[in-house]
Design an enzyme around this catalytic site. Structure first.
Site, PDB file in Angstrom:
ATOM      1  N   LYS A   1      54.753  49.109 -38.408  1.00  0.00           N
ATOM      2  CA  LYS A   1      53.746  50.760 -38.185  1.00  0.00           C
ATOM      3  C   LYS A   1      55.445  50.895 -36.945  1.00  0.00           C
ATOM      4  O   LYS A   1      56.315  50.096 -36.897  1.00  0.00           O
ATOM      5  CB  LYS A   1      53.339  50.572 -37.405  1.00  0.00           C
ATOM      6  CG  LYS A   1      53.406  50.381 -35.637  1.00  0.00           C
ATOM      7  CD  LYS A   1      53.811  50.735 -35.004  1.00  0.00           C
ATOM      8  CE  LYS A   1      53.227  52.173 -34.479  1.00  0.00           C
ATOM      9  NZ  LYS A   1      54.384  52.730 -33.112  1.00  0.00           N
TER      10      LYS A   1
ATOM     11  N   ASN B   1      57.325  64.693 -29.829  1.00  0.00           N
ATOM     12  CA  ASN B   1      57.505  64.625 -28.904  1.00  0.00           C
ATOM     13  C   ASN B   1      57.615  65.172 -27.426  1.00  0.00           C
ATOM     14  O   ASN B   1      57.335  64.274 -25.782  1.00  0.00           O
ATOM     15  CB  ASN B   1      58.903  63.627 -28.855  1.00  0.00           C
ATOM     16  CG  ASN B   1      59.141  62.206 -29.717  1.00  0.00           C
ATOM     17  OD1 ASN B   1      57.722  60.943 -29.015  1.00  0.00           O
ATOM     18  ND2 ASN B   1      59.722  62.003 -30.693  1.00  0.00           N
TER      19      ASN B   1
ATOM     20  N   THR C   1      59.893  51.342 -30.598  1.00  0.00           N
ATOM     21  CA  THR C   1      58.441  50.442 -31.204  1.00  0.00           C
ATOM     22  C   THR C   1      57.866  50.416 -32.312  1.00  0.00           C
ATOM     23  O   THR C   1      57.808  51.284 -33.148  1.00  0.00           O
ATOM     24  CB  THR C   1      57.192  51.655 -30.524  1.00  0.00           C
ATOM     25  OG1 THR C   1      57.789  51.737 -28.785  1.00  0.00           O
ATOM     26  CG2 THR C   1      55.839  51.741 -30.690  1.00  0.00           C
TER      27      THR C   1
ATOM     28  N   GLU D   1      59.330  60.194 -37.006  1.00  0.00           N
ATOM     29  CA  GLU D   1      58.777  61.652 -36.596  1.00  0.00           C
ATOM     30  C   GLU D   1      59.612  62.574 -36.837  1.00  0.00           C
ATOM     31  O   GLU D   1      60.651  62.598 -36.344  1.00  0.00           O
ATOM     32  CB  GLU D   1      59.032  61.303 -34.904  1.00  0.00           C
ATOM     33  CG  GLU D   1      57.351  60.317 -34.809  1.00  0.00           C
ATOM     34  CD  GLU D   1      57.935  60.078 -33.223  1.00  0.00           C
ATOM     35  OE1 GLU D   1      58.721  60.790 -32.208  1.00  0.00           O
ATOM     36  OE2 GLU D   1      57.010  59.233 -32.446  1.00  0.00           O
TER      37      GLU D   1
ATOM     38  N   THR E   1      50.598  55.050 -34.823  1.00  0.00           N
ATOM     39  CA  THR E   1      50.714  55.605 -33.881  1.00  0.00           C
ATOM     40  C   THR E   1      50.613  57.287 -34.497  1.00  0.00           C
ATOM     41  O   THR E   1      50.411  58.115 -34.399  1.00  0.00           O
ATOM     42  CB  THR E   1      51.824  55.579 -33.012  1.00  0.00           C
ATOM     43  OG1 THR E   1      52.863  55.302 -33.300  1.00  0.00           O
ATOM     44  CG2 THR E   1      51.216  54.198 -31.660  1.00  0.00           C
TER      45      THR E   1
END
Lengths: 410, 410
Positions: free
Chosen positions: A183, A405, A194, A279, A157
């Site tokens: 992932k 985000n 996630t 991230e 993602t």
């Protein structure tokens, strides 16, 4: 990694014998990238699964947990998609997860109730089953023992890199291989986030022994990493053992240990790849907590440090603000004796004591700053209370994390 | 605020009778700004205190908790400083806290063991007692009933605005006033964070009844706000009642209720000022959790949403990503039934249903976006399980938060 384990270059879920995979573009990612993947085993797999602890569980998690409780020895395939999480989608979502599993089973000519489904992406949006079913058919037609890396790419993602690896070890009666794809990126936190991870092996095994082994491994790997403290609706890690090697490691104590080491090595490699690719992350932080009364309390202290935004921003800023690290440890909910706390930091092998007896150790600040400027920073905190320890990994918190985000769905 | 309460313009800790305060520059802040403050009551105060739950407690917290357990009816003063937290400073730190208290008592000609000490700032640095003692002497010479706002300014760290307020109410036998000052900004989280709050009143009271009242108020105000999920070593909220009004609200049920409302109004006003001034914050978010089985579980769900960096970054980005809000609720550790969850949002008084039955309510996305673009956003989540509720406040997470915290000590 134990010396008996050999890393397989560019290894993945298709490195163990009897597994094949392929990925396809089903129109979910806007740029034409791979977004659907199918993994198939030539024979039934004993399967272990660990799922999110979030009480808001996505439909694929509900579906898989139910299937594994019913048929843990009968799994043949894993169907995966990115971009839509199929979470917070109600009864329609569960029907969509079932339809996706059926599409995978039909595409790969498998019996009913043999495919697991893994989804990741935006929460609350209906899963578009028809294009995913098309993508799975497309993938099923191109299944290959080289397809694992593509599958890793399809489930990305906000990941910037695909994550896959494999190891093997020799036994007197032949070779055993363990591989995996994963992932991660955002929403990574202990107790899963996630995070999707699929591990495969050609070892033979029983679900009843595979499940506790996999739980131990997950606690020390995927449950020991934190990107942002959020836990997701979709976290899933599964281990499929198809027995194609003809070797059941559980039959021999030394072999059983080696097998668990191999699963641990693959899971740790994937977990570290996830946290290093958090991230917006610019640094990897390893937090070793020693001197605890139990491994669980050591892990809690490590997690408290790993989720502290004040610690993570200080590390981003290369600021050796050790007081924030002790303060974060103190917020873990674990009984601590402040004047027994020792904190050290290292970038290479040389440790610098930052605090001792819960107060400053008057470290050389230039050296401390030099450590905190490195890309990989190791912290070691000794609680001085017992002999248990645990390791937790995290990354720094950067302005890029906020940017990524702030505008994800739109 | 109940209509019987009147807000006092520019009110503070010196609005109640018998309190005076002053601030000084002791050389701790580099720019010559006020960094030390002294609050003095003309008579002994019944005092309630609520302290950090972090097991790494700063020296002033240890000192004050000990003093309050020993002499809760004998407090005369509060000495405060910014820039150095006197946390993680060992036995020397406790001696420094004691020396600071003694300096305040001597400067204001008070008996020994009558002054509380509050410190905020960098962790792990020794408290520079001599300049602080000089500053307290300077302040003691200029004590004034107008000095409360200066005291609020002196305790600011990364706060951008001083925080002070006061309210009063009439009783048949005269007026009762409650005032307060506070500092917050970073490290704000339920169970306190680097949050200092000093409330004063000229009501009379007994420590034994004041303490539970203040605990109730703190749980609904300072413990219901979250900036970054970190809890600090130094959090302290105290309430000093000097009885100068001659009125003891505890003697009359209606009066007792009005008094608690007044303390609640002051604490809530300060708490909201803190969260609106969170480090780098651009938006204030009110999270109302309804339909819970208990107030405690409602607050836990609210806190889980308030500390989610994914929710906070989405709000920064004006992204109505309701799935992240339900996912955060699900991570609270509170049993939830997903298909009973309802989520609404509002900026003004008009509520928009985002999710119902745990799934999308197909909201008008343009309207949802418009709500999330406002400076103050209200969220209302109904768990559908009971009748209890709680309100929690937070702010968004912005790139500025990261910048502020990446380089705080250096």
């Amino acid at each position: 990694m134990p010396t008996a384990l050999a890393e397989i270059p560019d290894g993945s879920v298709t490195s163990p014998r009897g597994f094949s995979a392929a990925a396809a573009h089903a129109g979910l990612k806007a740029d034409g990238a791979l977004d659907v993947a199918l993994l198939v085993s030539a024979t039934s797999c004993a399967t272990a699964g660990v799922f999110t602890k979030n009480v808001v569980r996505a439909a694929p998690v509900v579906y898989d947990a139910d299937l594994l409780s019913e048929r843990p020895g009968r799994i043949r395939a894993v169907a995966m998609n990115a971009r839509v999480a199929n979470a917070c989608t109600g009864a329609d979502g569960l029907a969509a997860a079932r339809a996706m599993a059926q599409a995978a089973e039909q595409a790969a000519s498998l019996p009913p109730r043999t495919a697991l489904v893994l989804s990741t992406g935006v929460i609350g949006v209906p899963l578009p089953v028809p294009p995913i079913a098309d993508g799975l058919r497309d993938a099923a037609a191109r299944l290959s023992t080289e397809g694992g890396a593509d599958a890793a790419r399809a489930i990305m993602t906000t990941d910037t890199r695909p994550k896959h690896c494999a190891v093997r070890f020799e036994t007197p009666t032949g070779m055993v291989t363990v591989g995996g794809i994963a992932k991660g990126a955002g929403m990574i936190h202990p107790d899963m986030a996630t995070l999707l991870a699929v591990l495969t092996t050609d070892a033979a095994g029983e679900p009843a022994s595979l499940q506790p082994l996999f739980r131990r491994v997950v606690d020390r790997t995927f449950n020991a990493i934190s990107v942002d403290g959020d836990t997701s609706t979709n976290d899933t890690a599964v281990l499929l053992a198809n027995g194609a090697s003809g070797i059941d490691p559980a039959r021999d104590g030394a072999l059983a240990k080696l097998f668990e080491d191999a699963v641990l090595a693959v899971a740790r490699s994937l977990a570290l790849a996830i946290v290093a690719d958090g991230e917006g992350a610019s640094k990897l932080v390893e937090i070793q907590v020693m001197g605890a009364v139990s491994e669980a309390s050591a892990r809690e202290v490590g997690r408290a440090i790993a989720r502290s935004t004040l610690v993570k921003t200080a590390i981003y800023g290369a600021d050796p603000n050790w007081g924030r690290i002790l303060a974060a440890a103190g917020s873990a909910g674990v009984p601590l004796t402040v004047d027994r706390l020792t904190l050290e930091a290292a970038a290479d092998g040389e440790w610098l004591t930052l605090a001792t007896g819960g107060a400053t150790a008057h470290p050389d600040l230039a050296r401390a700053r030099a450590i905190f400027q490195q890309k990989t920073i190791r912290l070691r905190i000794d609680l001085g209370l017992g002999r248990a320890e645990a390791v937790v990994w995290t990354c720094d918190l950067t302005p890029d994390y906020v940017r990524i985000n702030a505008d994800y769905t739109s």
